[in-house]
Design an enzyme around this catalytic site. Structure first.
Site, PDB file in Angstrom:
ATOM      1  N   TYR A 540      -4.712  28.302 -35.153  1.00  0.00           N
ATOM      2  CA  TYR A 540      -4.539  27.000 -34.512  1.00  0.00           C
ATOM      3  C   TYR A 540      -5.681  26.841 -33.520  1.00  0.00           C
ATOM      4  CZ  TYR A 540      -1.898  23.068 -32.528  1.00  0.00           C
ATOM      5  OH  TYR A 540      -1.480  21.834 -32.128  1.00  0.00           O
ATOM      6  N   THR A 541      -6.492  25.815 -33.663  1.00  0.00           N
ATOM      7  CA  THR A 541      -7.728  25.704 -32.874  1.00  0.00           C
ATOM      8  C   THR A 541      -7.734  24.542 -31.891  1.00  0.00           C
ATOM      9  OG1 THR A 541      -8.785  24.388 -34.611  1.00  0.00           O
ATOM     10  CG2 THR A 541      -9.088  26.782 -34.700  1.00  0.00           C
ATOM     11  N   TYR A 609      -2.865  28.105 -25.601  1.00  0.00           N
ATOM     12  CA  TYR A 609      -3.811  28.656 -26.578  1.00  0.00           C
ATOM     13  C   TYR A 609      -4.248  30.061 -26.153  1.00  0.00           C
ATOM     14  CZ  TYR A 609      -8.020  29.157 -29.420  1.00  0.00           C
ATOM     15  OH  TYR A 609      -8.969  29.619 -30.283  1.00  0.00           O
ATOM     16  N   LYS A 613      -3.510  33.880 -27.950  1.00  0.00           N
ATOM     17  CA  LYS A 613      -4.537  34.841 -28.346  1.00  0.00           C
ATOM     18  C   LYS A 613      -4.287  36.207 -27.719  1.00  0.00           C
ATOM     19  CE  LYS A 613      -7.216  32.410 -31.067  1.00  0.00           C
ATOM     20  NZ  LYS A 613      -7.436  32.803 -32.484  1.00  0.00           N
TER      21      LYS A 613
END
Length: 714
Positions: A540-541, A609, A613
């Site tokens: 997912y960016t 985000y 990570k």
């Protein structure tokens, strides 16, 4: 260019490459060599280093410390005394006193180290004479046949006198003489030039073996270039045949000449005073020319019948191509030994890599090529070549899935020029050299003990092992793929393109083809493909959108990599996955990212985000500790909708105003560079977290301003 890169002259400047590589001051690094199974190492005890201001001022400390350490490690030195175009500043390869000076130094070295058994007083005298006396690249920068011949004869006389001085101290001392024996092919119009160069390449060995007399094919040419009859016959009367011929060979060694210069780039155009022609790598144009080291080894054996060694076998290329090249050289040596050709050793050069050999050390650009070790780390980092070297030293064989595919020099894309052009492979058939077409497989294994591996520098480990069989690297290997997930994204597309370029068998999978969050689907895919590695480019960016869609972000960025890690662990496959600089809060150095983050810094994500990570990193390394995890910062080069530079250029090209932040400092990284470096680290079997990024830093607004002229913007 050896394990410890020697000093060279760039213009009138002396450049100590052993200092640039860190080899000279890094005495403790010798244990790295011993760890490869090396028992002999070609080592520079250089005239210009020990006695730059005269023999009366020799400083032995540097050499004493290093040779003592090699002795403690059980490594025998093969001593080099002078390298390409070097020697102290007060002398020159065109100086009539050079030979006597080197001989004096050689005698002193032999007295100081009486246990030393093998010497290479001067490396590649013909190559040095060409580059120093004919092409003007190296000191003394000559550009004539006369200077070429003078430099060649001076070096060969120096070798004879140096060995004479050494043998006064140690009568059993051996000469290992090296040279590049690349063959020249051509079109019919310049076949005469190819024939001349193919004969000229033997001159150093012919001189040392006492074979040069009035009946020699090049006698009249040598006389016409200024050599006196007395100078030439001196070698006949003072022979010093090498105990071993060292063949240095590169993919660029074999050349192709063509008078049709318009078919080739301008940099390749040259001439002989009679005709202009292009001079390019034979591997790039002519299928009839030999590729690889087999031809020069066969020819040298047929001509001299002396023991042989491959004393340089390096490829400035990506890691898997370096493995394939060393593997092919090793296979060739084994096959020839099976035919009773006395090949004693293969060299895995270069131990610590090399600087500026891409421009033949004519400039100090700082261009570095890694070798057995990579110096771009706080301490020398073993590459995949180190593991291969260690295996060959111990067992004579090495397996890696990437060896199942041929190197680029055996693939169709090797051809850059008109491959169908008529070619005269001058003298090859007459010499009895067996040639293989570019699509041929490497030679099969030979019976009997394998040749010794010499490492980066390194030269001769133990030679025979009784009647043990050392199987060649070319035994059939199954073709197993690398799986690339996230194939539709920018990183996935670039990784796929690089695999094509690098000859890496792969299978690219989009989200529709493989849901990485589905354990059963991932398990089935690994079982079906028998993949040896997985590269995860999925995820997912959308950083901002992740705040609104946290579940989707965690599922793709944390659960997916964990599922892949578990499957890879079960199937003994390696995993490469990518993380982000957003695992940090950006507050280092008072709120500015002036100081880069390093791997040991504690994570402190500010958003969903970044937290996804961090969770992925922890899970992956807990489940599969052998995994490689690459953190990258701001990236460009994908060309996609989220590529900052591409987006800025498209906006500006449309004569629109581009608005961007001016309060964030980043190290913008070109995506293909990131992917290349990550692949090399992956093949090197590195593990854990790594930070990769291009050098430099800047604010997004400044980056956009610098790129604006490319789109015609202000």
């Amino acid at each position: 260019a050896r394990a410890a890169a020697p000093a060279t002259r760039v213009g009138e400047r002396c450049v100590a490459q052993s200092e640039r590589s860190g080899h000279a001051p890094r005495l403790s690094a010798r244990h790295l060599v011993a760890g490869l199974g090396i028992r002999a190492l070609r080592y520079p005890i250089l005239w210009e280093r020990l006695a730059p201001h005269g023999m009366e001022n020799i400083n032995w400390r540097w050499a004493d410390e290093r040779l003592r350490r090699l002795s403690e490690l059980g490594i025998a030195p093969i001593i080099g005394l002078c390298h390409h175009g070097s020697g102290p500043r007060h002398t020159s390869l065109a100086d009539e006193n050079f030979a006597a000076g080197l001989a004096h130094f050689a005698g002193l070295v032999a007295q100081r180290y009486p246990k030393a058994q093998v010497f290479t007083p001067l490396n590649e005298p013909l190559t040095t004479a060409r580059f120093s006396g004919l092409y003007g690249h190296w000191h003394p920068h000559g550009r004539s046949d006369a200077i070429f011949v003078r430099v060649l004869l001076t070096q060969c006389r120096a070798i004879v006198l140096a060995m004479r001085a050494i043998r006064k101290v140690n009568p059993q001392a051996q000469l290992l003489q090296t040279e590049d024996l690349g063959r020249v092919c051509s079109t019919p119009g310049v076949a005469y030039q190819a024939e001349f160069e193919n004969e000229r390449r033997w001159l150093p060995f012919d001189l040392l073996c006492g074979r040069l007399d009035r009946s020699h094919a090049l006698w009249q040419w040598l006389r016409g270039a200024g050599a006196s009859e007395a100078d030439l016959l001196w070698f006949r009367d003072n022979p010093c045949p090498p105990d071993m011929l060292g063949i240095d060979h590169y993919l660029t060694s074999h050349r192709f000449l063509d008078e049709n210069v318009e078919a080739y780039p301008a940099w390749s155009h040259c001439g002989n005073g009679r005709r202009r022609y292009a001079d390019v790598e034979a591997v790039r144009v002519c299928a009839r020319c030999p590729v690889g080291v087999e031809a020069p080894l066969r020819e040298a054996w047929a001509r001299y019948g002396l023991p042989l060694a491959v004393t340089e076998a390096h490829l400035a290329c990506t890691r898997e191509e370096q493995l394939r090249w060393l593997g092919e050289v090793w296979d060739t040596a084994l096959a020839l030994r099976g035919e009773d050709v006395d090949v004693r050793a293969v060299t895995a050069w270069a131990l610590l890599g090399a600087y500026d050999w891409n421009n033949l050390v004519t400039r100090c650009d700082g261009f570095y090529e890694s070798g057995i070790f990579d110096l771009r780390a706080p301490s020398p980092r073993p590459t995949a070549l180190a593991r291969m070297t260690r295996d060959l030293s111990a067992t004579g064989r090495h397996e890696h899935p990437l060896l199942a595919q041929p190197g680029w020099w055996r693939r169709p894309e090797r051809s850059l020029y008109a491959a169908s052009r008529e070619c005269v492979a001058s003298g090859i058939e007459a010499s009895g050299v067996a040639m293989r077409a570019c699509s041929d497989a490497p030679p099969s294994a030979g019976q009997g003990a394998g040749p010794a591996i010499q490492h980066g520098a390194v030269r001769h480990s133990a030679l025979g092992r009784g009647d043990e069989r050392h199987d060649a690297l070319s035994h059939p290997l199954p073709l197993r793929p690398v799986l690339i997930t996230g194939a539709a994204g920018g990183l996935g597309r670039i990784l796929s393109r690089l695999c094509v370029m690098r000859g890496i068998f792969y299978r690219a999978l989009t989200r529709g083809e493989l849901d990485i969050t589905d354990p059963a689907a991932v398990e089935a895919m690994l079982a079906e493909t028998k993949a040896w590695a997985v590269i995860n480019a999925a995820g997912y960016t959308h950083v901002d959108a992740a705040e609104r869609h946290a579940n989707a972000c965690y599922r793709a960025n944390a659960r997916g990599p964990a599922v892949l890690a578990a499957a890879c662990a079960r199937h003994d496959a390696r995993l490469l996955t990518f993380s982000s600089a957003l695992v940090f809060d950006g507050r280092r150095a008072g709120g500015e990212c002036a100081m880069p983050y390093v791997e040991s810094d504690a994570t402190a994500p500010l958003n969903v985000y970044g937290r996804s990570k961090v969770m992925a990193e922890q899970r992956v390394l807990d489940i599969a500790p052998r995994s490689l995890l690459v953190r990258a910062g701001a990236m460009f080069g994908s060309g996609g909708a989220h590529d900052f530079v591409a987006q800025a250029l498209r906006t500006l090209a449309g004569d629109e105003t581009f608005v961007t932040a001016d309060d964030e400092v980043v190290s913008p990284t070109y995506l293909p560079d990131l992917a290349q470096a990550a692949l090399d680290l992956f093949i090197d079997e590195e593990r854990g977290g790594w930070h990769l990024g291009n050098e430099g830093a800047g604010r997004w607004a400044g980056i956009a301003r610098r790129r604006a002229p490319m789109a015609g913007g202000g």
